[in-house]
Design a protein around this motif. Structure first.
Motif, PDB file in Angstrom:
ATOM      1  N   MET A   1       3.725 -11.019  11.606  1.00  0.00           N
ATOM      2  CA  MET A   1       4.602 -11.072  10.425  1.00  0.00           C
ATOM      3  C   MET A   1       4.944  -9.642  10.010  1.00  0.00           C
ATOM      4  O   MET A   1       4.086  -8.913   9.529  1.00  0.00           O
ATOM      5  N   ASP A   2       6.188  -9.265  10.263  1.00  0.00           N
ATOM      6  CA  ASP A   2       6.577  -7.883  10.025  1.00  0.00           C
ATOM      7  C   ASP A   2       7.013  -7.649   8.582  1.00  0.00           C
ATOM      8  O   ASP A   2       7.734  -8.453   7.995  1.00  0.00           O
ATOM      9  N   ASN A   3       6.550  -6.536   8.036  1.00  0.00           N
ATOM     10  CA  ASN A   3       7.050  -5.991   6.769  1.00  0.00           C
ATOM     11  C   ASN A   3       7.109  -7.046   5.659  1.00  0.00           C
ATOM     12  O   ASN A   3       8.174  -7.340   5.109  1.00  0.00           O
ATOM     13  N   ASN A   4       5.942  -7.598   5.330  1.00  0.00           N
ATOM     14  CA  ASN A   4       5.862  -8.612   4.281  1.00  0.00           C
ATOM     15  C   ASN A   4       4.842  -8.174   3.238  1.00  0.00           C
ATOM     16  O   ASN A   4       3.735  -8.721   3.156  1.00  0.00           O
ATOM     17  N   PRO A   5       5.187  -7.163   2.413  1.00  0.00           N
ATOM     18  CA  PRO A   5       4.225  -6.664   1.428  1.00  0.00           C
ATOM     19  C   PRO A   5       3.842  -7.704   0.384  1.00  0.00           C
ATOM     20  O   PRO A   5       2.735  -7.658  -0.152  1.00  0.00           O
ATOM     21  N   ALA A   6       4.727  -8.653   0.094  1.00  0.00           N
ATOM     22  CA  ALA A   6       4.395  -9.691  -0.891  1.00  0.00           C
ATOM     23  C   ALA A   6       3.262 -10.571  -0.376  1.00  0.00           C
ATOM     24  O   ALA A   6       2.318 -10.896  -1.119  1.00  0.00           O
ATOM     25  N   LEU A   7       3.332 -10.973   0.889  1.00  0.00           N
ATOM     26  CA  LEU A   7       2.258 -11.778   1.476  1.00  0.00           C
ATOM     27  C   LEU A   7       0.971 -10.963   1.587  1.00  0.00           C
ATOM     28  O   LEU A   7      -0.126 -11.488   1.396  1.00  0.00           O
ATOM     29  N   ALA A   8       1.106  -9.668   1.889  1.00  0.00           N
ATOM     30  CA  ALA A   8      -0.067  -8.793   1.944  1.00  0.00           C
ATOM     31  C   ALA A   8      -0.753  -8.733   0.582  1.00  0.00           C
ATOM     32  O   ALA A   8      -1.980  -8.851   0.484  1.00  0.00           O
ATOM     33  N   ALA A   9       0.029  -8.569  -0.481  1.00  0.00           N
ATOM     34  CA  ALA A   9      -0.531  -8.520  -1.831  1.00  0.00           C
ATOM     35  C   ALA A   9      -1.205  -9.833  -2.189  1.00  0.00           C
ATOM     36  O   ALA A   9      -2.303  -9.846  -2.766  1.00  0.00           O
ATOM     37  N   GLU A  10      -0.576 -10.952  -1.822  1.00  0.00           N
ATOM     38  CA  GLU A  10      -1.170 -12.265  -2.104  1.00  0.00           C
ATOM     39  C   GLU A  10      -2.504 -12.425  -1.369  1.00  0.00           C
ATOM     40  O   GLU A  10      -3.481 -12.937  -1.927  1.00  0.00           O
ATOM     41  N   SER A  11      -2.547 -11.970  -0.115  1.00  0.00           N
ATOM     42  CA  SER A  11      -3.785 -12.061   0.670  1.00  0.00           C
ATOM     43  C   SER A  11      -4.903 -11.240   0.036  1.00  0.00           C
ATOM     44  O   SER A  11      -6.054 -11.682  -0.035  1.00  0.00           O
ATOM     45  N   ILE A  12      -4.555 -10.046  -0.431  1.00  0.00           N
ATOM     46  CA  ILE A  12      -5.553  -9.179  -1.067  1.00  0.00           C
ATOM     47  C   ILE A  12      -6.046  -9.795  -2.371  1.00  0.00           C
ATOM     48  O   ILE A  12      -7.241  -9.790  -2.670  1.00  0.00           O
ATOM     49  N   GLN A  13      -5.136 -10.355  -3.146  1.00  0.00           N
ATOM     50  CA  GLN A  13      -5.526 -10.954  -4.430  1.00  0.00           C
ATOM     51  C   GLN A  13      -6.461 -12.141  -4.250  1.00  0.00           C
ATOM     52  O   GLN A  13      -7.349 -12.378  -5.075  1.00  0.00           O
ATOM     53  N   LYS A  14      -6.280 -12.898  -3.178  1.00  0.00           N
ATOM     54  CA  LYS A  14      -7.051 -14.124  -2.979  1.00  0.00           C
ATOM     55  C   LYS A  14      -8.353 -13.914  -2.224  1.00  0.00           C
ATOM     56  O   LYS A  14      -9.172 -14.833  -2.131  1.00  0.00           O
ATOM     57  N   CYS A  15      -8.580 -12.730  -1.671  1.00  0.00           N
ATOM     58  CA  CYS A  15      -9.770 -12.524  -0.843  1.00  0.00           C
ATOM     59  C   CYS A  15     -10.994 -12.192  -1.690  1.00  0.00           C
ATOM     60  O   CYS A  15     -10.886 -11.837  -2.864  1.00  0.00           O
ATOM     61  N   ASP A  16     -12.164 -12.312  -1.070  1.00  0.00           N
ATOM     62  CA  ASP A  16     -13.434 -12.007  -1.738  1.00  0.00           C
ATOM     63  C   ASP A  16     -13.905 -10.585  -1.477  1.00  0.00           C
ATOM     64  O   ASP A  16     -14.743 -10.055  -2.223  1.00  0.00           O
TER      65      ASP A  16
END
Length: 276
Positions: A1-16
């Motif tokens: 998945m190229d250049n998807n900072p929104a999904l990256a931010a969502e992944s970081i927010q949801k991780c432990d």
């Protein structure tokens, strides 16, 4: 998945928990030189360019035996540069998120510059796989002792590109000291400091695995030339079913299901940060 900072931010927010891995390119936005290729290295060190010595040749422990003033000019200049450099905002943006995670964070870096510690990351949560320029060891070595360079100043004559006497010495035997950095062709590197860091990282990852914690790996500025960081990032992501976010202006390709952000470190991190 190229250049998807929104999904990256969502992944970081949801991780432990967050594992931050980094190579040399993370420091370029702080003003540190880019040693990729001889052109970048020689641009940073014209006196070495005049000698026609590549970074691979210069980063060799033999110089401490054959020409210690040149060796300490190179490493002393780098030490002084790292001491005077302020980490860019991206270091702090990631740390802000990392501190919020119940499972904590850890840093794995091939850099020897100490920029993560300078930005406020815990010394106990960093593995420097190639050692640290902020620590010394005996060149011989006479023992397995590693000590801090904090109280030592290295003066470099930039015109001659020679380190000035006195050069750092081993406090036990009086021989020349050198940075506790893994160099090319280096059989004398004392590794126990890094091995202890490695054990801590391994224990942390095992705890996350046992607790079934959701991990995100943020890899920044790690290329294919020395792929140690990339291999670790991908291996951990695979073993712990973690999402990998790779930020790099080149060599940015990722395995299927992971996120690639083809930007420099500061810009790539900021693009993610803007989505929090």
């Amino acid at each position: 998945m190229d250049n998807n900072p929104a999904l990256a931010a969502e992944s970081i927010q949801k991780c432990d928990a967050l594992l931050v891995t980094s190579g040399a390119v993370i420091g370029v936005d702080s003003g540190l030189p880019d040693f990729r290729g001889n052109e970048g290295f020689w641009k940073a060190y014209p006196p070495i360019a005049r000698l026609g010595i590549s970074f691979y040749e210069m980063a060799n422990p033999e110089w401490f035996h054959n020409d210690p003033k040149l060796a300490w000019a190179f490493y002393g200049h780098r030490l002084n540069l790292y001491r005077s450099t302020t980490p860019h905002q991206g270091f702090y943006q990631i740390l802000q998120q990392a501190k919020q995670k119940n499972g904590g964070y850890f840093v794995f870096t091939s850099n020897v510059d100490g920029q993560f510690q300078k930005a406020g990351y815990s010394e106990e949560q960093i593995e420097e796989c190639h050692g640290s320029i902020h620590h010394l060891q005996c060149c011989r070595p006479c023992a397995d002792k590693i000590w801090s360079v904090d109280e030592i100043e290295i003066s470099v004559d930039l015109d001659k590109f020679e380190a000035q006497e006195p050069l750092p010495q081993c406090p036990d035997c009086g021989s020349l000291a050198r940075p506790n950095i893994l160099m090319f062709g280096d059989w004398a590197w004392i590794s126990h400091r890094t091995r202890e860091q490695e054990k801590k990282l391994g224990h942390w990852l095992e705890t996350l695995k046992n607790n079934r914690s959701k991990l995100v790996v943020i890899e920044i500025g790690a290329g294919n030339a020395v792929p140690t960081v990339r291999h670790l990032s991908e291996n951990v992501a695979s073993q712990l079913s973690a999402r990998l976010i790779r930020i790099n202006p080149r060599d940015y390709q990722v395995p299927d299901g992971h996120i690639s952000i083809p930007e420099n470190a500061a810009e790539g991190i900021n693009q993610i940060y803007e989505n929090f």
